[in-house]
Write a protein that holds these residues in place. Structure first.
Motif: not given
Length: 155
Positions: A78, A80-82, A85, A88-89, A92-93, A119
Motif C-alpha cells: 500500500r 500514496t497515503y499521508d 496516517a 495504510a488502510t 486511505n491508500s 480514498n
C-alpha cells in the motif's frame, strides 16, 4: 473516465524467483522504478519510505507498507497515503499487487493497482492521481522486463 483500477500484464524472460527479487529489493527497485530510493524489506507489515528526487525541487517522498510477500508468486504493498496516517488502510491508500505466474521459461507478471475511488478524493484529484499512475505504470512495467533482461544477460 473509469478510475477504478489499473491493470498491466507483461511476459518477463526470467523465472518468478528472479522477478520477485527485482520487484521487492531496494537495489533492484532503484533500477526499474525511475531511480526510486527505498529502505523496503519484503516482509508483510513492514513500513518503508520510497522517494524520488530527494533534495531536488521535484522531490517526492512517501510511506509504503508491505501487505503480502509470498515468494515467488505474489508481492503487494500500500502506498500514496499521508505519512501522518496511523496505518495504510483500504480507505486511505492505494494497493499495488504483483502476481507472478510461471510461463514457459519465464514469468507472466500481472500488476493491479486499486483503491482510487476508496480514498474519498474529489473528482479532479482522483482523475489526476489515476492519470499519473496510468502514465507511470505504462513506463515502469515494461522497464521491469527490460531491467530483468539486462540483469539475466550479465554474466
Amino acid at each position: 473516465m473509469e478510475v477504478g483500477s489499473i491493470e498491466r500484464e507483461i511476459y518477463v524472460d526470467a523465472p518468478p524467483e528472479t522477478v520477485f527479487e527485482v520487484l521487492s529489493t531496494p537495489e533492484h527497485i532503484r533500477e526499474w522504478w525511475g531511480g526510486a530510493e527505498t529502505d523496503l524489506t519484503p516482509t508483510p507489515g513492514s513500513v518503508a519510505e520510497i522517494s524520488w528526487g530527494r533534495g531536488t525541487a521535484d522531490e517526492h517522498i512517501g510511506p509504503l507498507t508491505v501487505v503480502e510477500a509470498d515468494p515467488p508468486r505474489l508481492f503487494s504493498f500500500r502506498w500514496t497515503y499521508d505519512e501522518g496516517a496511523e496505518a495504510a488502510t483500504a480507505t486511505n491508500s492505494l494497493l499495488v499487487t504483483f502476481e507472478l505466474v510461471p510461463s514457459d521459461a519465464g514469468t507472466l507478471l500481472r500488476l493491479t493497482e486499486t483503491g482510487f475511488r476508496e480514498n474519498g478524493w474529489e473528482a479532479a484529484v482522483l482523475e489526476a492521481a489515476y492519470d499519473d499512475h496510468v502514465t507511470g505504470w505504462d513506463l515502469y512495467v515494461p522497464a521491469i522486463a527490460a531491467y530483468v533482461a539486462r540483469l539475466v544477460a550479465t554474466p
